[in-house]
Design an enzyme around this catalytic site. Structure first.
Site, PDB file in Angstrom:
ATOM      1  N   ASP A 180      93.908 165.077  38.951  1.00 26.43           N
ATOM      2  CA  ASP A 180      92.963 166.199  38.991  1.00 26.43           C
ATOM      3  C   ASP A 180      92.235 166.385  37.662  1.00 26.43           C
ATOM      4  O   ASP A 180      91.013 166.538  37.624  1.00 26.43           O
ATOM      5  CB  ASP A 180      93.725 167.475  39.362  1.00 26.43           C
ATOM      6  CG  ASP A 180      92.833 168.693  39.505  1.00 26.43           C
ATOM      7  OD1 ASP A 180      92.583 169.128  40.644  1.00 26.43           O
ATOM      8  OD2 ASP A 180      92.388 169.232  38.471  1.00 26.43           O
TER       9      ASP A 180
ATOM     10  N   GLY B 129      90.222 168.323  49.064  1.00 28.16           N
ATOM     11  CA  GLY B 129      90.631 168.638  50.433  1.00 28.16           C
ATOM     12  C   GLY B 129      89.685 169.555  51.171  1.00 28.16           C
ATOM     13  O   GLY B 129      89.365 169.318  52.343  1.00 28.16           O
TER      14      GLY B 129
ATOM     15  N   ALA C 200      89.878 170.352  41.424  1.00 33.04           N
ATOM     16  CA  ALA C 200      89.486 169.024  41.908  1.00 33.04           C
ATOM     17  C   ALA C 200      90.258 168.624  43.157  1.00 33.04           C
ATOM     18  O   ALA C 200      89.670 168.283  44.179  1.00 33.04           O
ATOM     19  CB  ALA C 200      89.674 167.988  40.805  1.00 33.04           C
ATOM     20  N   ASP C 201      91.582 168.649  43.106  1.00 39.09           N
ATOM     21  CA  ASP C 201      92.381 168.217  44.250  1.00 39.09           C
ATOM     22  C   ASP C 201      92.090 169.031  45.507  1.00 39.09           C
ATOM     23  O   ASP C 201      91.845 168.471  46.577  1.00 39.09           O
ATOM     24  CB  ASP C 201      93.875 168.337  43.924  1.00 39.09           C
ATOM     25  CG  ASP C 201      94.400 167.135  43.159  1.00 39.09           C
ATOM     26  OD1 ASP C 201      93.654 166.150  43.013  1.00 39.09           O
ATOM     27  OD2 ASP C 201      95.557 167.172  42.706  1.00 39.09           O
ATOM     28  N   PHE C 202      92.127 170.332  45.377  1.00 45.07           N
ATOM     29  CA  PHE C 202      92.070 171.172  46.567  1.00 45.07           C
ATOM     30  C   PHE C 202      90.670 171.670  46.918  1.00 45.07           C
ATOM     31  O   PHE C 202      90.218 171.508  48.054  1.00 45.07           O
ATOM     32  CB  PHE C 202      93.048 172.341  46.422  1.00 45.07           C
ATOM     33  CG  PHE C 202      94.478 171.889  46.386  1.00 45.07           C
ATOM     34  CD1 PHE C 202      95.115 171.469  47.542  1.00 45.07           C
ATOM     35  CD2 PHE C 202      95.181 171.846  45.199  1.00 45.07           C
ATOM     36  CE1 PHE C 202      96.423 171.014  47.525  1.00 45.07           C
ATOM     37  CE2 PHE C 202      96.500 171.390  45.160  1.00 45.07           C
ATOM     38  CZ  PHE C 202      97.119 170.975  46.333  1.00 45.07           C
TER      39      PHE C 202
END
Length: 376
Positions: free
Chosen positions: A126, A160, A154-156
């Site tokens: 991330d 996602g 970034a990740d979520f």
């Protein structure tokens, strides 16, 4: 009368990954999709985003196990690919070929870096995706290294959540064309797009100063967080507009003269260091609970910084991302245990393919494999 969740007809195959892929699957399952997670044999599950999903283990190097996945994809609506570029192709799962077998299939390919950028073949997390997106440079205090906010952005959010939006757009297109497509999402572009507003504001006075010297990034003393009398407890302040700032000063029992000596306007950056000192001292005169009592129900734009443990103990339920009045989704409450392979698998395989254990498939050493029909 409440209808079924809007995605209740969808069948989603989620190839096991960490964070963004499972979060995309969680969003789909929260609104009714049947999500089957595919894990590697023997891999300990550390994924917590498994609510409302089922799970099996497949050895994709074994033809009989790979045959299970091909059977699933022949009837699936969505495939979530969390791997680096080229991995699916090496497994014989080229999305273009999969669409020849199932033209309605939507494959969402979620990578960290851009698929066509200089970092495309590199590993990352991330903080790295956030770094090359330009957004990390905006976060943190003046004169200090950028401050990364866990792996939320970034990740979520950029990963996602953006991938979920891509699936919904592809579903709309499929409703018109009858055909699926490949959705290419990456966390760099996703989080960079989230930063559209500050990126444009850097060309305007509101955000043109260096990091930590602007109204919304920690520079303005009337837009930030302050510790209360009880250590580790904070109040957030967002008193930007004049009417809200007036209510803020009233709650703090302060006058304009108290915070802006010599007639300097509160918007003048020369007054900001002194204002911050005044607010810092005043907030430490009372506990957070006392400040809550003062500001609750006012338009001062002041609210407590609640901790996750407090929200759990106060039973603030984790609701779906958006509320739909006619076809609501369901929240995501973690059970406390990672999902294990086999959880809900028999029901899913029967629902999707009409399969039954021992007749259509078998499980050996924790791996699902397609069972060949007996020859008479």
């Amino acid at each position: 009368m409440t209808a079924s969740p809007p995605l209740s007809s969808l069948k989603v195959v989620e190839l096991g990954g960490l964070a963004p892929g499972p979060f995309c699957g969680l969003l789909l399952s929260s609104y009714g999709a049947s999500v089957l997670r595919i894990d590697r044999p023997g891999a300990p599950s550390s994924d917590l985003l498994t609510q409302n999903k089922s799970c099996i283990s497949l050895d994709l190097k074994s033809p009989s196990s790979l045959a299970v996945l091909h059977s699933l994809l022949s009837t699936a609506d969505v495939l979530i690919d969390p791997f680096r570029p080229g991995v699916l192709e090496k497994l014989g799962l080229d999305p273009k070929k999969l669409m020849q077998q199932n033209e309605k299939l939507i494959t969402v390919r979620l990578t960290g870096f851009r698929r066509d950028g200089k970092y495309k073949d590199m590993a990352g997390h991330d903080i790295n995706y956030l770094a090359v997106s330009g957004i990390l440079s905006l976060l943190g205090k003046r004169g200090e290294p950028p401050l990364h906010p866990g792996n939320i952005l970034a990740d979520f959010a950029g990963g996602g959540m953006v991938a979920f939006v891509g699936v919904l757009l592809a579903l709309l297109h499929r409703g018109l064309s009858g055909k699926g497509q490949v959705v290419e999402a990456n966390m760099v572009d996703g989080v960079s797009y989230l930063g559209t507003f500050p990126r444009m504001l850097t060309k305007m006075p509101m955000w043109s100063a260096p990091k930590g010297e602007n109204q919304l990034d920690g520079g303005a003393p009337y837009y930030g967080c302050y510790e209360c009398k009880d250590p580790g407890k904070y109040m957030s302040v967002g008193a930007l507009e004049p009417q809200f700032f007036a209510a803020f000063l009233k709650g703090m029992s302060l006058s304009v003269e108290d915070i802006c000596p010599n007639g300097i306007d509160r918007l003048d950056k020369r007054s900001w260091p002194y204002q911050r000192e005044v607010y810092t001292r005043r907030f430490k005169e009372k506990t957070r609970k006392e400040w809550e009592t003062i500001f609750d129900g006012t338009d001062a734009c002041v609210a407590p910084v609640l901790e996750l443990g407090e929200m759990e103990s106060a039973q603030y339920e984790l609701r779906p991302a958006v509320g739909l009045t006619a076809s609501p989704g369901q929240g995501s409450v973690y059970s406390g245990q990672p999902m294990q392979p086999g959880q809900g698998a028999d029901e899913t395989l029967k629902k999707w393919l009409g399969w039954s254990k021992g007749k259509s498939y078998q499980v050996k050493n924790g791996v699902w494999a397609k069972q060949e029909a007996s020859k008479l």
